[in-house]
Enzyme design. Structure first.
Site, PDB file in Angstrom:
ATOM      1  N   HIS A 170      36.753  30.174  40.334  1.00  0.00           N
ATOM      2  CA  HIS A 170      35.684  29.982  39.295  1.00  0.00           C
ATOM      3  C   HIS A 170      36.162  30.118  38.033  1.00  0.00           C
ATOM      4  CE1 HIS A 170      35.452  34.381  38.962  1.00  0.00           C
ATOM      5  NE2 HIS A 170      35.444  34.639  40.200  1.00  0.00           N
TER       6      HIS A 170
ATOM      7  N   HIS B 188      38.633  33.103  36.844  1.00  0.00           N
ATOM      8  CA  HIS B 188      40.040  32.560  37.100  1.00  0.00           C
ATOM      9  C   HIS B 188      40.457  31.642  36.192  1.00  0.00           C
ATOM     10  CE1 HIS B 188      38.170  33.711  41.271  1.00  0.00           C
ATOM     11  NE2 HIS B 188      39.204  34.543  41.196  1.00  0.00           N
TER      12      HIS B 188
ATOM     13  N   CYS C 185      38.604  50.481  50.506  1.00  0.00           N
ATOM     14  CA  CYS C 185      37.792  49.478  50.092  1.00  0.00           C
ATOM     15  C   CYS C 185      38.492  48.119  50.613  1.00  0.00           C
ATOM     16  CB  CYS C 185      37.452  49.368  48.579  1.00  0.00           C
ATOM     17  SG  CYS C 185      36.593  47.923  48.265  1.00  0.00           S
TER      18      CYS C 185
ATOM     19  N   CYS D  92      38.737  45.731  47.675  1.00  0.00           N
ATOM     20  CA  CYS D  92      40.054  45.906  46.580  1.00  0.00           C
ATOM     21  C   CYS D  92      41.180  46.028  47.431  1.00  0.00           C
ATOM     22  CB  CYS D  92      39.889  47.306  45.782  1.00  0.00           C
ATOM     23  SG  CYS D  92      38.304  47.102  44.986  1.00  0.00           S
TER      24      CYS D  92
ATOM     25  N   CYS E 230      32.374  51.888  45.978  1.00  0.00           N
ATOM     26  CA  CYS E 230      33.539  51.184  45.171  1.00  0.00           C
ATOM     27  C   CYS E 230      32.871  50.958  44.013  1.00  0.00           C
ATOM     28  CB  CYS E 230      34.137  50.075  45.810  1.00  0.00           C
ATOM     29  SG  CYS E 230      35.145  48.950  44.904  1.00  0.00           S
TER      30      CYS E 230
ATOM     31  N   HIS F 224      33.107  46.633  43.906  1.00  0.00           N
ATOM     32  CA  HIS F 224      32.365  46.088  44.812  1.00  0.00           C
ATOM     33  C   HIS F 224      31.012  46.734  45.211  1.00  0.00           C
ATOM     34  CE1 HIS F 224      36.371  44.268  45.343  1.00  0.00           C
ATOM     35  NE2 HIS F 224      35.821  43.469  45.525  1.00  0.00           N
TER      36      HIS F 224
ATOM     37  N   LYS G 134      29.163  40.582  36.153  1.00  0.00           N
ATOM     38  CA  LYS G 134      30.376  39.729  36.304  1.00  0.00           C
ATOM     39  C   LYS G 134      30.262  38.680  37.242  1.00  0.00           C
ATOM     40  CE  LYS G 134      35.225  40.804  38.191  1.00  0.00           C
ATOM     41  NZ  LYS G 134      35.891  41.459  39.036  1.00  0.00           N
TER      42      LYS G 134
ATOM     43  N   LYS H 294      32.236  35.845  43.370  1.00  0.00           N
ATOM     44  CA  LYS H 294      31.577  35.199  44.732  1.00  0.00           C
ATOM     45  C   LYS H 294      30.371  35.993  45.450  1.00  0.00           C
ATOM     46  CE  LYS H 294      32.849  33.331  49.018  1.00  0.00           C
ATOM     47  NZ  LYS H 294      33.737  33.779  50.186  1.00  0.00           N
TER      48      LYS H 294
END
Ligand code: MSP
Length: 665
Positions: free
Chosen positions: A18, A21, A126, A129, A143, A146, A296, A299
């Site tokens: 996305h 990246h 997690c 991660c 976490c 996440h 943020k 996905k």
């Protein structure tokens, strides 16, 4: 020979790429190109991170084996980069057999040195991660990245003695202020290191729980932890331990990451390098997040933006420019198509695109399409030459220090000054008055200074900048071109070179009412909302949406209240550029400065009677709060006032100059 080795994170293959990246990778590409253009030998690495629990889960969800699944997503990354103008020197996959061998060699080395031990561990794991969290690191039991509750896992595992290197790492960070940059991330890492004893790092997973990984060379019952595997990509891609690339490039290494993976890069990785007896990297460059709808982009949140679709819609140059210009490196930034459109129209269409198209048109009109002789600069030209030198010097210092936004802003100061210089010199008047020497001098000054700006855009928008250099008569950039030669020099553009007849690099993007710039242009005095258009012809016929009408036709208009008149935002504006609208004989696209910071675009039906170049610098009366309307694909925001007379169309102008934007009352 000076060198630069730059890396991006290797991206997990559990999801398609996305915009987040794409940002890191475009920044790395721009830095790589800039280094190559400033005399450095470069190596630029990106790739995919393919082992671990979450890849297995994603493959299961897709009904594929992990191997098949990794091949597909890794290929999506590899094929995306050329579409975004990204040209890495190498692309590494952690499933490459050569990488697995390197990881095993590194594990064995650290084990032999006594820095890996076997122990029992229980912790909060997690899966997002792929790591254990301490109680302290969790936020409200979840976490922090996440927002999910980790699973408590207790098992026997291998541990890396990370704590042994804690003091040495803290000392290194203190002694090398730009080891981690920008400074806020350096402070964050130091506060972790100063706040207590660092825990040792669990670096294995029992095969009973996970088989998709690289087997430990000293215990076939375990695979290595995904981060221990992944971080080693930075040296395995260079052929560590014996590769020539490793010897050549590792001493100049710098990594680029976002703040989500600060700890693995700032703590795990340097302590691993210490245990391996290797020198540390030079810089860890950490940027913030691209937010989409205030969160943020990721996905799991479902707010990702597809970079390929954006490049197709807005052009690659526009997308890359926006990403580098809009985000202050280190801080978060918001992505929206509205802000991309606004930035594109203001900087690329209005400032740069307009500068190029008006300059090339004038060189054709007045100099037969060839770069005129440089001439002897006078005070105004000397000021431009000095400004160009300062702007480029700033650009070099800022770009190398990752301050892309400010670096580009300093180039734009030059670009905007060139547009003003054209307005002030009025080459069309010089031509009419037969002042050929000054005309040649003025056009050479603009061409050469524009070329100097554009050549610095090559790292940012390689293809478009290359095309502009050809249009400006400079031709494609030679392979070993060194941008540092541009600072403090003048006159590389050869007189006599042919320039393109026109440039249409950055046509304005339609900002339909639903997608107008988020920050609407500010007016000097806010006016009440405009009334519905009056049923009678406007006072003048100049705007294209109202066909030219004789003045007498206003007789049929009903009287209006003073309050109705007050709703009209009538102003005097100064024309900064004008050009014919392609495919429309009667229409001109006119850029008018009404003191808002960036000029308004007005499409006016005056082309039959007014030469676009001759309009530049002229003051005109206009209705500024007419509802925006799209004409021939161009959004017109206002209407120029004029009076029709036989065989012509008189534009209304004040008898003496007034400030741009002055209100007509
Ligand atoms: N596989 C690990 C990295 C291992 S490096 C040895 C990983 N992969 S990832 O696919 O999750 O990529 C994270 C990186 O993607 C971030 O550090 C950043 O470079 C980029 N970004 C992902 N989302 C982003 C934003 N929303 N904004 C900016 N960058 C983002 O972590």
């Amino acid at each position: 020979m000076k060198r630069q080795y730059i890396t991006t994170p290797i991206y997990y293959v559990n999801a398609r790429p996305h915009l987040g990246h794409a940002y890191t990778t475009i920044v790395a590409d721009a830095l790589n190109r800039f280094a190559a253009l400033t005399g450095k030998q470069t190596f630029f690495l990106t790739g995919t991170d393919e082992h671990g629990d979450k890849i297995v889960k994603a493959a299961q969800a897709a009904g594929q084996t992990p191997g098949e699944y990794c091949d597909a997503i890794s290929a999506a990354y590899q094929s995306l980069w050329p579409k975004l103008g990204v040209a890495p020197s190498a692309f590494i996959r952690t499933t490459d057999p050569a990488h697995a061998l390197t990881v095993k060699a590194a594990l064995q080395k650290v084990h032999d040195a006594g820095d890996i031990y076997f122990g029992e561990y229980g912790g909060h794991y997690c899966f997002g991660c792929e790591r254990f969290y301490t109680e302290k690191e969790l936020q409200g039991g979840v976490c922090p990245d996440h927002q999910t509750k980790p699973e408590y896992i207790a098992e026997k595992n291998y541990f890396f003695k990370m704590s042994k290197y804690q003091d040495r790492l803290a000392r290194h960070i203190r002694e090398n202020p730009d080891f981690i940059r920008p400074a806020q991330y350096r402070s964050e890492v130091l506060s972790i290191l100063d706040s207590g004893v660092l825990e040792d790092l669990c670096i294995s997973r029992p095969k009973s729980r996970l088989t998709w990984g690289i087997e430990l060379p000293f215990d076939a019952g375990y695979v290595t932890y995904v981060w221990f595997d992944a971080l080693l990509n930075y040296v395995s891609a260079l052929g560590w331990p014996d590769g020539k690339n490793f010897a050549d490039f590792w001493p100049s290494a710098q990594h680029l990451v976002a703040k989500d993976i600060l700890k693995p890069h700032a703590i795990f990785w340097p302590t691993m390098l210490m245990a391996l007896g290797l020198p540390l990297y030079n810089h860890l460059n950490v940027h913030g997040y691209w937010l989409s709808r205030d969160t943020k982009m990721s996905k799991s949140v479902g707010n990702v933006v597809d970079p390929e679709a954006m490049a197709e819609k807005y052009g690659l140059a526009g997308l890359r420019y926006f990403l580098l210009r809009e985000m202050t490196f280190g801080s978060d930034a918001s992505f929206s198509e509205q802000s991309l459109t606004a930035r594109f129209n203001a900087d690329l269409a209005n400032d740069l695109g307009n500068l190029l198209s008006r300059t090339l048109t004038m060189v054709h009109k007045y100099c037969g399409g060839a770069v005129p002789a440089a001439g002897e600069p006078e005070a105004e030209e000397r000021a431009i030459i000095e400004l160009a030198s300062d702007a480029l010097e700033n650009f070099h210092a800022l770009f190398g220090a990752l301050q892309f936004s400010r670096a580009l802003e300093s180039l734009w100061e030059l670009i905007r000054a060139l547009n003003k210089y054209i307005d002030a010199q009025a080459p069309w008047t010089l031509f009419k008055e037969g002042r050929t020497a000054k005309l040649g001098l003025a056009l050479y000054t603009v061409l050469e200074a524009a070329r100097k700006a554009v050549v610095h855009l090559v790292p940012v928008m390689p293809e478009a900048a290359g095309a502009m250099l050809v249009q400006l008569g400079f031709g494609p950039l030679p392979k070993d071109y060194d941008l540092t030669d541009e600072i403090g020099s003048w006159g590389f553009l050869p007189a006599g070179a042919s320039v393109a007849a026109s440039s249409n690099q950055f046509p304005r993007i339609d900002a339909t009412p639903g997608a107008m710039p988020e920050k609407p242009a500010k007016t000097a005095k806010p006016c009440p909302a405009a009334p519905a258009p009056a049923p009678c012809p406007a006072p003048s016929p100049a705007a294209a949406q109202t066909p030219a009408q004789p003045a007498t036709e206003t007789e049929g208009c009903p009287e209006i209240e003073f309050a109705d008149f007050q709703r009209l935002d009538l102003r005097v504006g100064t024309v900064v550029a004008a050009a014919k609208v392609a495919g429309a004989d009667k229409l001109l696209e006119v850029l008018i400065d009404i003191g808002e910071g960036s000029p308004r675009t007005v499409v006016a039906g005056i082309a039959e009677f007014h030469d676009p170049d001759a309009l530049v610098g002229r003051q005109v009366a206009m209705l500024a709060n007419l509802k925006p309307r799209k004409l021939r694909g161009v959004v017109s925001r206002g209407m120029i006032l004029a009076v029709r007379r036989e065989g012509g169309l008189e534009l209304l102008s004040p008898a003496n100059p007034v400030p741009s934007g002055a209100k007509i009352s």
